[in-house]
Design a protein around this motif. Structure first.
Motif, PDB file in Angstrom:
ATOM      1  N   TYR A  73      32.741 -33.709 -22.405  1.00  0.00           N
ATOM      2  CA  TYR A  73      33.787 -33.344 -21.454  1.00  0.00           C
ATOM      3  C   TYR A  73      33.169 -32.345 -20.478  1.00  0.00           C
ATOM      4  CZ  TYR A  73      36.590 -35.308 -25.224  1.00  0.00           C
ATOM      5  OH  TYR A  73      37.110 -36.128 -26.198  1.00  0.00           O
ATOM      6  N   ASP A  74      33.236 -32.661 -19.186  1.00  0.00           N
ATOM      7  CA  ASP A  74      32.444 -31.924 -18.208  1.00  0.00           C
ATOM      8  C   ASP A  74      33.282 -31.420 -17.035  1.00  0.00           C
ATOM      9  OD1 ASP A  74      30.298 -32.878 -19.778  1.00  0.00           O
ATOM     10  OD2 ASP A  74      30.128 -34.673 -18.508  1.00  0.00           O
ATOM     11  N   VAL A  75      32.881 -30.254 -16.533  1.00  0.00           N
ATOM     12  CA  VAL A  75      33.337 -29.769 -15.234  1.00  0.00           C
ATOM     13  C   VAL A  75      32.075 -29.432 -14.447  1.00  0.00           C
ATOM     14  CG1 VAL A  75      34.667 -28.049 -13.976  1.00  0.00           C
ATOM     15  CG2 VAL A  75      35.440 -28.806 -16.226  1.00  0.00           C
ATOM     16  N   ASP A  76      31.865 -30.117 -13.321  1.00  0.00           N
ATOM     17  CA  ASP A  76      30.646 -29.941 -12.531  1.00  0.00           C
ATOM     18  C   ASP A  76      30.998 -29.719 -11.066  1.00  0.00           C
ATOM     19  OD1 ASP A  76      28.255 -30.578 -14.382  1.00  0.00           O
ATOM     20  OD2 ASP A  76      29.604 -32.261 -14.746  1.00  0.00           O
ATOM     21  N   TYR A  77      30.272 -28.816 -10.450  1.00  0.00           N
ATOM     22  CA  TYR A  77      30.401 -28.608  -9.009  1.00  0.00           C
ATOM     23  C   TYR A  77      29.137 -29.144  -8.332  1.00  0.00           C
ATOM     24  CZ  TYR A  77      30.747 -26.454  -4.435  1.00  0.00           C
ATOM     25  OH  TYR A  77      30.800 -26.252  -3.075  1.00  0.00           O
ATOM     26  N   PHE A  78      29.314 -30.038  -7.356  1.00  0.00           N
ATOM     27  CA  PHE A  78      28.214 -30.647  -6.619  1.00  0.00           C
ATOM     28  C   PHE A  78      28.258 -30.208  -5.161  1.00  0.00           C
ATOM     29  CE2 PHE A  78      29.201 -33.539 -10.079  1.00  0.00           C
ATOM     30  CZ  PHE A  78      27.963 -33.962 -10.545  1.00  0.00           C
ATOM     31  N   ASN A  79      27.092 -29.930  -4.631  1.00  0.00           N
ATOM     32  CA  ASN A  79      26.952 -29.647  -3.202  1.00  0.00           C
ATOM     33  C   ASN A  79      25.795 -30.498  -2.694  1.00  0.00           C
ATOM     34  OD1 ASN A  79      26.351 -28.511  -0.627  1.00  0.00           O
ATOM     35  ND2 ASN A  79      27.451 -26.657  -1.239  1.00  0.00           N
ATOM     36  N   SER A  80      26.085 -31.457  -1.813  1.00  0.00           N
ATOM     37  CA  SER A  80      25.087 -32.440  -1.403  1.00  0.00           C
ATOM     38  C   SER A  80      24.886 -32.453   0.100  1.00  0.00           C
ATOM     39  CB  SER A  80      25.509 -33.853  -1.853  1.00  0.00           C
ATOM     40  OG  SER A  80      25.486 -33.982  -3.250  1.00  0.00           O
ATOM     41  N   LYS A  81      23.655 -32.803   0.482  1.00  0.00           N
ATOM     42  CA  LYS A  81      23.318 -33.012   1.881  1.00  0.00           C
ATOM     43  C   LYS A  81      22.572 -34.326   1.984  1.00  0.00           C
ATOM     44  CE  LYS A  81      20.800 -31.114   5.815  1.00  0.00           C
ATOM     45  NZ  LYS A  81      19.851 -30.067   6.288  1.00  0.00           N
ATOM     46  N   LEU A  82      23.153 -35.285   2.735  1.00  0.00           N
ATOM     47  CA  LEU A  82      22.551 -36.588   2.956  1.00  0.00           C
ATOM     48  C   LEU A  82      22.231 -36.698   4.442  1.00  0.00           C
ATOM     49  CD1 LEU A  82      21.808 -39.476   1.968  1.00  0.00           C
ATOM     50  CD2 LEU A  82      24.186 -40.123   2.422  1.00  0.00           C
ATOM     51  N   GLY A  83      20.985 -36.446   4.778  1.00  0.00           N
ATOM     52  CA  GLY A  83      20.645 -36.360   6.200  1.00  0.00           C
ATOM     53  C   GLY A  83      21.395 -35.196   6.818  1.00  0.00           C
ATOM     54  N   ASP A  84      22.258 -35.496   7.786  1.00  0.00           N
ATOM     55  CA  ASP A  84      23.090 -34.462   8.414  1.00  0.00           C
ATOM     56  C   ASP A  84      24.477 -34.386   7.793  1.00  0.00           C
ATOM     57  OD1 ASP A  84      21.048 -33.837  10.188  1.00  0.00           O
ATOM     58  OD2 ASP A  84      21.665 -35.386  11.611  1.00  0.00           O
ATOM     59  N   LEU A  85      24.761 -35.224   6.803  1.00  0.00           N
ATOM     60  CA  LEU A  85      26.080 -35.262   6.189  1.00  0.00           C
ATOM     61  C   LEU A  85      26.137 -34.295   5.010  1.00  0.00           C
ATOM     62  CD1 LEU A  85      26.562 -39.153   6.130  1.00  0.00           C
ATOM     63  CD2 LEU A  85      27.471 -37.542   7.828  1.00  0.00           C
ATOM     64  N   ARG A  86      27.151 -33.456   4.986  1.00  0.00           N
ATOM     65  CA  ARG A  86      27.325 -32.495   3.899  1.00  0.00           C
ATOM     66  C   ARG A  86      28.621 -32.790   3.159  1.00  0.00           C
ATOM     67  NH1 ARG A  86      24.141 -27.937   3.941  1.00  0.00           N
ATOM     68  NH2 ARG A  86      22.750 -27.688   5.754  1.00  0.00           N
ATOM     69  N   SER A  87      28.596 -32.564   1.841  1.00  0.00           N
ATOM     70  CA  SER A  87      29.783 -32.802   1.024  1.00  0.00           C
ATOM     71  C   SER A  87      29.723 -31.927  -0.211  1.00  0.00           C
ATOM     72  CB  SER A  87      29.891 -34.277   0.636  1.00  0.00           C
ATOM     73  OG  SER A  87      28.723 -34.683  -0.057  1.00  0.00           O
ATOM     74  N   HIS A  88      30.876 -31.711  -0.828  1.00  0.00           N
ATOM     75  CA  HIS A  88      30.930 -30.938  -2.073  1.00  0.00           C
ATOM     76  C   HIS A  88      32.136 -31.400  -2.886  1.00  0.00           C
ATOM     77  CE1 HIS A  88      33.508 -28.728   0.760  1.00  0.00           C
ATOM     78  NE2 HIS A  88      34.206 -28.358  -0.314  1.00  0.00           N
ATOM     79  N   ALA A  89      32.079 -31.168  -4.191  1.00  0.00           N
ATOM     80  CA  ALA A  89      33.180 -31.597  -5.052  1.00  0.00           C
ATOM     81  C   ALA A  89      33.116 -30.876  -6.381  1.00  0.00           C
ATOM     82  CB  ALA A  89      33.119 -33.106  -5.283  1.00  0.00           C
ATOM     83  N   THR A  90      34.314 -30.565  -6.897  1.00  0.00           N
ATOM     84  CA  THR A  90      34.457 -30.095  -8.274  1.00  0.00           C
ATOM     85  C   THR A  90      34.990 -31.266  -9.087  1.00  0.00           C
ATOM     86  OG1 THR A  90      34.923 -27.849  -7.537  1.00  0.00           O
ATOM     87  CG2 THR A  90      35.524 -28.414  -9.795  1.00  0.00           C
ATOM     88  N   VAL A  91      34.154 -31.797  -9.978  1.00  0.00           N
ATOM     89  CA  VAL A  91      34.462 -33.046 -10.677  1.00  0.00           C
ATOM     90  C   VAL A  91      34.798 -32.761 -12.135  1.00  0.00           C
ATOM     91  CG1 VAL A  91      33.617 -35.333 -11.327  1.00  0.00           C
ATOM     92  CG2 VAL A  91      32.905 -34.310  -9.153  1.00  0.00           C
ATOM     93  N   PHE A  92      35.954 -33.245 -12.562  1.00  0.00           N
ATOM     94  CA  PHE A  92      36.350 -33.193 -13.963  1.00  0.00           C
ATOM     95  C   PHE A  92      36.117 -34.584 -14.551  1.00  0.00           C
ATOM     96  CE2 PHE A  92      38.656 -29.973 -11.735  1.00  0.00           C
ATOM     97  CZ  PHE A  92      38.705 -28.891 -12.605  1.00  0.00           C
TER      98      PHE A  92
END
Length: 602
Positions: A393-412
């Motif tokens: 059972y996981d709680v993870d925070y992701f911060n990503s950069k794909l080229g010039d595209l940025r995104s983030h998420a807190t995933v349960f």
């Protein structure tokens, strides 16, 4: 064991020879060691002329054959070996059920070559008589098992490997008793033993009458763990791994599984789990665990190569007793030609329910795709891993950069896996399945609201003696109403590579994005792949495989193209695990691509 032989005048010499074998070999050894050499026979030539089924054992164990290359064999020693050969032949072949054997030892002409002109040329000719066969094989099981488990008694008697009219050999007789004892001792009756075994041989009739009495002893139940060898770690690191309940019936496989689970921990260099066979301690017999601890700190590195990411190296530092409570700290940096990954983690020992907490931090630079991706991750995991299943059972925070595209998420999320295979390192039979599901909400530190699901299934089917067929399927999807690339790129999908669609480079299959500067391959929303692979093994180490892979990655379920890969490869069961060398043709790419991978599946 008692061996009764009913003698006859025809076989008297043969039977006496069998009984004198040990003394004759000792005497031969003593003669060879006595005195200084006087006259030398030099080393000699010897040929054993015997039927195929007995020639190997005679070539291996006859003294006259074993000593043929020794140059300290004097004439009288060689005469002694010749005299003893018929008795040794009779003794050896009696263990294979031949009690009526004729042996002739003769010296032929000298060798024609100058070098070997003075060397005796000896021939041992063996003629076999009729082989002794099993006339009857009776097993009597006594003790508590007859009252507590009469059905199992019937199974033991039915499964006894000795059958009537089969050839009698000492090896089969001994093996049948060993296997039977191991079978009854493996569950509940750890102190079972033979109280009497008899083999009655009648050489004239060429028959053997066999009988055995087996006493089950008391019914064993398992108690608490008694651990020895712990110096640095608390005893709970051993107790909390144990899934055996107090009062369960003794089961050898469960003890072996406990031993494996303890050995898989990073704390111990060796583990021995056993229960004594003292009948007086059958009720709640303590589980005795002996361990030898590893050093609390470890530093190692590795250099390797794979076609997916090129040359690679890593360094790793671990501390297995943080806070002197058995907490595990692990740090690792992986450098590859096309990827860089750094990982930090801190984990607790398992609790009484076999779960453990982990805090994980990870950063990754991936240049296997264009545009490049950068991902940072930090998470809290609560997980359990048993013999065949695992759940987290996981709680993870992701911060990503794909080229010039940025995104983030807190995933349960939750992930689950199960495998049931015959050999975790080199499976031929069974299956393995893994699945995960997770999601994020914009309101909880995320750039998109989405649901993600992924699954993979592998099925192993044995063929012939050693061959196998592997069927593999995987699928994944991300469902969102937001812009797709507001979902962190590490949670989207690529295909291609040695564990996906061969014939294509690692992560080279995705969703094509076109703009004024050209086109790029981006991760996709949906993934589906399948594979069939047949492997033929030439020996225990080397084999060859043929395979076919197919699949796709797309953002549209109604409009997608399929990618195919077909080819052949070499398989090596190396000491570090299976190594695959593959050459695949990709279509519609229409090019060949090599793939090298090292994989331990579970």
């Amino acid at each position: 064991m008692k061996l009764f032989v009913h003698p006859s005048s025809q076989n008297k010499h043969t039977l006496q020879s069998a009984l004198r074998c040990g003394l004759s070999r000792l005497a031969c050894t003593v003669v060879l060691l006595m005195g200084a050499p006087l006259a030398w026979a030099d080393n000699y030539k010897v040929n054993v002329d015997a039927p195929k089924e007995v020639k190997t054992i005679l070539d291996t164990y006859l003294d006259i054959v074993r000593y043929r290359t020794r140059e300290d064999i004097r004439d009288e020693y060689l005469d002694y070996l010749v005299d003893q050969t018929p008795e040794q032949v009779a003794s050896l072949l009696a263990t294979m059920g031949y009690f009526d054997v004729r042996t002739e030892v003769s010296e032929g002409s000298k060798n024609s070559s100058v070098k070997d002109a003075e060397k005796p040329n000896i021939t041992v000719k063996v003629t076999l008589g009729q082989r002794v066969v099993v006339d009857s094989a009776k097993l009597e099981v006594q003790g508590l098992i007859k009252e507590q488990d009469p059905k199992r008694v019937g199974t033991l008697e039915f499964d006894w490997s000795l059958q009537e009219d089969e050839p009698f050999t000492q090896n089969e007789w001994s093996l049948s008793k060993t296997l039977l004892l191991r079978k009854i001792q493996s569950e509940a009756y750890a102190a079972a033993r033979f109280v009497d075994t008899q083999a009655f041989i009648e050489p004239e009739k060429k028959t053997a009458k066999l009988s055995a009495k087996l006493d089950s002893g008391p019914y064993f139940t398992l108690g608490e763990i008694e651990a020895t060898g712990l110096r640095r770690y608390p005893v709970k690191v051993v107790n909390n791994v144990n899934v055996i309940k107090v009062g369960e019936a003794y089961n050898r496989n469960k003890l072996l599984n406990l031993q494996k689970r303890l050995q898989d921990l990073p704390y111990f260099s060796s583990v021995l789990v056993d229960v004594g066979q003292n009948p007086d301690e059958a009720e709640l017999a303590p589980i005795k665990v002996q361990v030898v601890e590893l050093p609390t700190q470890n530093f190692n590195g590795l250099v390797g190569y794979g076609t997916d990411a090129g040359f690679r190296t890593n360094v790793q530092y671990s501390h297995y007793n943080v806070f002197k409570r058995g907490w595990i700290f692990d740090s690792r940096y992986d450098w590859e030609q096309k990827q860089r990954t750094g990982t930090l983690s801190l984990s607790t020992p398992q609790n009484a329910n076999h779960y453990q907490w982990s805090v994980v931090g990870k950063t990754e630079l991936d240049r296997t795709v264009d545009p490049n991706t950068n991902t940072a991750q930090i998470g809290l995991h609560y997980s359990r891993k048993l013999e065949h299943t695992a759940i987290s059972y996981d709680v993870d925070y992701f911060n990503s950069k794909l080229g010039d595209l940025r995104s983030h998420a807190t995933v349960f999320g939750v992930s689950w896996a199960k495998n049931k295979v015959d050999d975790p390192s080199f499976p031929r039979r069974g299956y393995a399945i893994e699945a995960s599901v997770g999601g994020a909400l914009k309101a909880l530190a995320s750039s998109a609201t989405f649901l993600r699901a992924y699954g993979r299934f592998r099925y192993f089917i044995p063929f012939k003696k050693d061959d196998s067929l592997l069927l593999r399927a995987e699928a994944g999807a991300v469902v969102t109403k937001d812009t797709l690339y507001n979902v962190p790129s590490s949670l989207l999908f690529y295909a291609g590579g040695s564990s996906s669609i061969r014939g294509y480079a690692y992560q080279s299959i995705g969703s094509t994005y076109r703009n004024s500067n050209g086109s790029s391959i981006l991760p996709g929303q949906f993934l589906a792949t399948a594979s069939a692979e047949y492997t033929h093994w030439f020996n225990k180490s080397w084999g060859a495989a043929v395979f076919y892979d197919v699949g796709t990655v797309s953002n549209d379920l109604t409009n997608f193209g399929l990618y195919h890969g077909a080819g052949a490869g070499v398989r090596w069961r190396s000491p570090v695990g299976p190594i695959h060398f593959d050459l695949a043709y990709g279509y519609p790419r229409k090019k060949l691509a090599p793939h090298i991978s090292i994989g331990i599946l579970f």
